[in-house]
Every structure is written in C-alpha cells, then in structure tokens.
Design a protein around this motif. Structure first.
Motif, PDB file in Angstrom:
ATOM      1  N   ALA A 152       2.597  -3.914 -12.681  1.00  0.00           N
ATOM      2  CA  ALA A 152       2.240  -2.983 -11.619  1.00  0.00           C
ATOM      3  C   ALA A 152       0.764  -3.182 -11.269  1.00  0.00           C
ATOM      4  O   ALA A 152       0.010  -3.804 -12.023  1.00  0.00           O
ATOM      5  CB  ALA A 152       2.500  -1.545 -12.050  1.00  0.00           C
ATOM      6  N   ALA A 171      -3.292   1.393  -8.054  1.00  0.00           N
ATOM      7  CA  ALA A 171      -3.509   1.736  -6.647  1.00  0.00           C
ATOM      8  C   ALA A 171      -4.735   2.630  -6.475  1.00  0.00           C
ATOM      9  O   ALA A 171      -5.579   2.368  -5.616  1.00  0.00           O
ATOM     10  CB  ALA A 171      -2.278   2.428  -6.078  1.00  0.00           C
ATOM     11  N   GLU A 182      -2.492   6.274  -9.884  1.00  0.00           N
ATOM     12  CA  GLU A 182      -1.264   5.881  -9.198  1.00  0.00           C
ATOM     13  C   GLU A 182      -1.055   4.381  -9.364  1.00  0.00           C
ATOM     14  O   GLU A 182      -1.991   3.598  -9.179  1.00  0.00           O
ATOM     15  CB  GLU A 182      -1.336   6.227  -7.711  1.00  0.00           C
ATOM     16  N   GLU A 214       1.496   0.955  -8.377  1.00  0.00           N
ATOM     17  CA  GLU A 214       2.460   0.445  -7.412  1.00  0.00           C
ATOM     18  C   GLU A 214       3.158  -0.773  -7.976  1.00  0.00           C
ATOM     19  O   GLU A 214       2.509  -1.664  -8.525  1.00  0.00           O
ATOM     20  CB  GLU A 214       1.780   0.077  -6.090  1.00  0.00           C
ATOM     21  N   SER A 238       6.469   3.494  -6.370  1.00  0.00           N
ATOM     22  CA  SER A 238       5.146   3.944  -6.788  1.00  0.00           C
ATOM     23  C   SER A 238       5.302   4.921  -7.943  1.00  0.00           C
ATOM     24  O   SER A 238       6.226   5.740  -7.959  1.00  0.00           O
ATOM     25  CB  SER A 238       4.417   4.628  -5.629  1.00  0.00           C
ATOM     26  N   GLU A 283       3.267   7.652 -10.845  1.00  0.00           N
ATOM     27  CA  GLU A 283       2.094   8.446 -11.148  1.00  0.00           C
ATOM     28  C   GLU A 283       1.946   8.567 -12.659  1.00  0.00           C
ATOM     29  O   GLU A 283       2.933   8.793 -13.367  1.00  0.00           O
ATOM     30  CB  GLU A 283       2.206   9.826 -10.515  1.00  0.00           C
ATOM     31  N   THR A 333       1.026  13.813  -1.906  1.00  0.00           N
ATOM     32  CA  THR A 333       2.059  13.198  -2.740  1.00  0.00           C
ATOM     33  C   THR A 333       2.386  14.142  -3.886  1.00  0.00           C
ATOM     34  O   THR A 333       1.480  14.620  -4.583  1.00  0.00           O
ATOM     35  CB  THR A 333       1.584  11.853  -3.294  1.00  0.00           C
ATOM     36  N   ARG A 363       7.582   6.171   3.502  1.00  0.00           N
ATOM     37  CA  ARG A 363       7.558   5.371   2.267  1.00  0.00           C
ATOM     38  C   ARG A 363       8.561   4.233   2.340  1.00  0.00           C
ATOM     39  O   ARG A 363       8.286   3.113   1.897  1.00  0.00           O
ATOM     40  CB  ARG A 363       7.864   6.271   1.064  1.00  0.00           C
ATOM     41  N   THR A 387       7.743   0.148   2.173  1.00  0.00           N
ATOM     42  CA  THR A 387       8.389  -0.745   1.206  1.00  0.00           C
ATOM     43  C   THR A 387       9.066  -1.913   1.911  1.00  0.00           C
ATOM     44  O   THR A 387       8.966  -3.067   1.479  1.00  0.00           O
ATOM     45  CB  THR A 387       9.425   0.035   0.375  1.00  0.00           C
TER      46      THR A 387
END
Length: 500
Positions: A16, A19, A37, A39, A44, A46, A169, A278, A282
């Motif tokens: 990952a 972000a 965060e 990605e 995504s 958290e 978010t 979102r 993507t």
C-alpha cells in the motif's frame, strides 16, 4: 510505546501507499483516532491510534510504499490521555444543552455497516443544519461508498448537532453527529411531526435524498407519483430512475408543478466542478495503470449471428419456462470463449514478475454498467455451468452490481473479461485490459449487413468482435486464432454444445 501497524490489505494485495498523515509528531492522539490513510490498488484503508497518548514517531512519509505488518510509527502512551478524555464530555454537555431541560440525553448518529469489504465512505449533503429540530426516522444524510449510497435517518426526536461535515471520510460505526433529546422535544415532536414538514417545503411532497432530487429534476418527475420501495417508505434512486423510464403522463397532468423543474440554460453556470466518486477514481486509476503496464494490442473479426439467433428464437420460450430465466446471447459467448481459452491457454494467463501463471480454471469477468460507473463482477468456474447456470449467474451479479451489493471477493480473481458495448449501440471499440488479465473480449451491436455467402450477396445479422490482449505473453497468431475459434463456435453452436 505502542506500534502503529499496517493492517492486512486483503487477498492478493501485497503493498500500500501512504496517502496522508492526519497528525504530526508531538500531536496528542486518542485511541481509535484516525492517524494515517493508506491506498491500495483496490481500496483505501484507515489506520487508527492503538492508544491514548502522543504521536512519538512517523516511520514512513506520505508517498512511501509499505507492506502488511510494517510499523508505520509509534504512539507514546498516556501523555495525552487525560486531555483527550475530557473533550468528548464537554462536547456531550454542549450537545445535551441544546434543547431546554437539565436532564436531556444525547443520542449519537452513527455510520452503519455499509456492506462486506466496504471500509469507508464520504458524507453527502446534510438535509438539516446543526441546531435544527428533527423527527425520529427523518432522513438526515447519505453516505457514499464506492458501491452504494447508504441513507442515515434520525435515531430519535430532538435537536441535531453535526460533527462530520459534507465531504468528510467516515468509517462504519463512526459518530457523525448527535441528537439532543429532552422531555420537551419528545412531547413536541408528535404534534409538530406533520406540520413542520409542510411548512418547510410548502407542499406535501415526500422527502427526497440528494441523489433522488437530481433524478426528479432532470426528468421532470412528480415525486408523489413515484412508487417508493426504500426503508421507511423513502423513495430510492432506483425508484426515481424506474419512474423516469416510464411514459411521463403524470407530468402533463400537473404542468404548474413541473414547469420550474428545468431552469433555462441561460441561468445555468458555464462550468461546474464536481468531485469524482470513489468508484470513478478507482476506475480511472486502474485503467491508466493497465495502459502503462501491458503491451496492449487489439485484433478484430466479425461473426454471423444467424445461427445463434435462430437457436435462441426457437427455444427461448421453452428455456424460460423450464429454467425460469430468459435465454440471452451472453451465455453463448461465455461458452464459446471458454472453448477458445482451453485451446489457447496464454489468453487465460497472467504475468507475475518474470513468471507466467497459466490458469486451469475459468472465472469470467462480465462488465456491468451501473449508475456510478463500470464494474466487473466475476462468474466463478463458468466452464462447469450450463447455459441456464451462466444466465442465472450473470443475472444475479448484474442485480447485485446495480443495487451496490457486490462484495470485494466478487470483483477480483477473474481470469478473462467479456464486455458488451453493443447494449449501448457501439459498432466497434478497443476495450482496455482488466489487469492482470491477458485478454478482454469486446462484443458489439448486431447490424443487418450485406455479406457474400456462396457467391451471393445476402443480408445477415453481423457483429464485430474485438480482442484486446497483452502482447507480452500472447502472440498475434494466438490472438487471431482465439477470435477465429469464437467465430466458428458462434456460427456453428453445435460445436461447443457437443464439446467438439
């Protein structure tokens, strides 16, 4: 000190990217407070604080790549806990004091579970402002995910305080607001329940979410004529779209109401900036990654659909009566594709570093267009399914895609993809690979065209086929042969029905 660890990223996801950090070294943090965060190429994530304290160390900067289990940083425990604990109590006291009465209770407005594999969403437009009085079960806000929009209603009568603004978010279970309920509020709510709604809107129209409002305005619909199927009698976006697809006789019966729905073009802005959903983000990222990674090439052929159409017309009624589902063209294409994949395994393979992985299973991705964008759910082990099984499987996946009920597992692991631009009228296209797959078949519109048959010109229903392939592992000869085999199977369907 407590370690901040990179969580498991899901099946087949090995790394990952950092972000954004929401805190700096030295900032006080609370347990379960969002810190960073991440990605991946699929979702995504958290990462929250493992304890109360102070952010003591950041091991990876924004833009760095991390793997599951990596220590992202450390929290010095205990240093900031007392301060962190008092703030919520002060907020709760403030919220509880909004209505009159010393004994008021504050009811949290929480983000519900948004479906398996959905880890976060974005707060839409609030229907109420902080300080507004709300009634129990009244729509407050929509949470938008990459698959579905989730409506959140008021859990109680009272006064609303918003803690997560539009665009924020949020994660399942997160508190995005409070409702301060008092004896006075509870007593006043039943009396005011019907009248305030009319006073606020000036009509007895049902309350509409932002997504539904857009559909109603764009299609000049009367909300009272739309049949509602949502929870608590709410009109869903699907209800509005269904009404828009029907003849609009009700609009003529109420010209005074319908007239203001479409403002003159002169009153509209020349440009409008709208944040990408979102799902759209993507899609954009994965398509560009596909172009940048694979050596993509497209080859074309055409198929005479006469035999398939004749077979379908002859047996479609008996097929539907026996299996309970309509016989379409897609099941024939899936069968023909699998027969060609078995003969040319490179088209069913993928590259992993310097290795080629040949797949001995046939999990076919079928592209489905939804209101929010294109998704590709996967029909597992399609080679062992009958025509009826394929039609049922594709039908179930299509409904789940349009309803936003697809799981992450249903969207990954395909070995080959079929996309049908013909349903929208496309005559020819060059589809983009769904990485890491090595091939994607594009179907197109069936058009009556003159063709030469045994020295004579005849009008036949013809379809152009397109195969985009990864030239790194599929040679031109294999790609052309693949399309020829599909053409042969479709023009003589008895071949794959008899496994020839």
């Amino acid at each position: 000190m407590a370690d901040i660890l990179t969580p498991a990223l899901g099946e087949s996801v090995a790394e990952a990217t950092i972000a954004k950090w929401t805190k700096k070294v030295g900032d006080p943090v609370k347990r379960d407070e969002l810190l960073v965060e991440l990605e991946t190429d699929k979702v995504s994530l958290e990462v929250v604080s493992p304890a109360d304290g102070t952010l003591g160390e950041i091991a990876f900067a924004e833009g760095d790549t991390v793997t599951p289990g990596a220590v992202l940083g450390k929290v010095t425990e205990g240093a900031a806990a007392p301060a962190g604990e008092t703030a919520p109590k002060a907020d709760e006291a403030k919220v509880a004091a909004a209505p009159k009465g010393d004994g008021d209770a504050s009811v949290p407005v929480q983000v519900p579970t948004m479906g398996e594999s959905v880890a976060e969403g974005s707060v839409g437009t609030w229907q109420k402002k902080s300080g507004d009085r709300v009634a129990k079960d009244e729509l407050l806000v929509e949470i938008e995910t990459d698959k579905v929009a989730v409506e959140i209603s008021a859990p109680a009568d009272g006064v609303l305080t918003i803690s997560a603004e539009a665009g924020s978010t949020v994660t399942p279970g997160q508190v995005i607001g409070h409702i301060a309920a008092s004896g006075e509020a509870a007593a006043a709510a039943p009396k005011a329940e019907a009248a305030p709604a009319k006073a606020a809107s000036g009509s007895d129209d049902p309350h509409l979410s932002p997504a539904v409002q857009r559909v109603v305005a764009e299609n000049n619909l009367d909300p009272k004529s739309i049949q509602a199927t949502g929870p608590k009698g709410n009109i869903t976006k699907a209800d509005a779209l269904k009404a828009a697809a029907q003849p609009q006789a009700p609009a003529a019966a109420a010209p005074a109401k319908a007239a203001p729905a479409a403002p003159p073009r002169a009153d509209q802005p020349r440009e409008e900036r709208v944040k990408m959903t979102r799902l759209r983000q993507t899609i954009a990222r994965r398509l560009k990654e596909s172009q940048n990674t694979a050596a993509q090439l497209t080859t074309f052929n055409e198929v005479d659909m006469s035999a398939i159409m004749a077979l379908r017309n002859r047996y479609k009624d008996a097929f539907e009566k026996h299996h309970g589902i309509k016989l379409g063209f897609m099941s024939f294409f899936v069968k023909a594709t699998i027969a060609a994949l078995k003969e040319l395994p490179a088209v069913n393979a993928e590259i992993d570093g310097t290795d080629i992985i040949y797949k001995n299973h046939y999990d076919i991705g079928v592209a489905v267009g939804t209101e929010k964008g294109l998704v590709v759910p996967v029909l597992r082990d399609a080679d062992v399914l009958s025509l009826a099984g394929i039609e049922k499987g594709i039908g179930d996946l299509g409904r789940a895609a349009r309803d936003g009920d697809l799981t992450l597992d249903q969207l990954q692991g395909g070995t080959f993809t079929i996309t049908n631009g013909g349903v929208y009228g496309s005559l020819m296209s060059t589809p983009i690979l769904n990485m890491p797959q090595a091939g994607i078949l594009g179907m197109h519109n069936i058009v009556q065209r003159p063709v030469a048959i045994d020295g004579k010109v005849e009008i036949r229903p013809m379809m152009y086929l397109a195969l985009s392939y990864d030239h790194r592992i599929v040679d031109g000869k294999e790609a052309v042969t693949f399309l020829v085999r599909i053409k042969e199977h479709l023009e003589d369907p008895q071949r794959f029905l008899l496994d020839l």
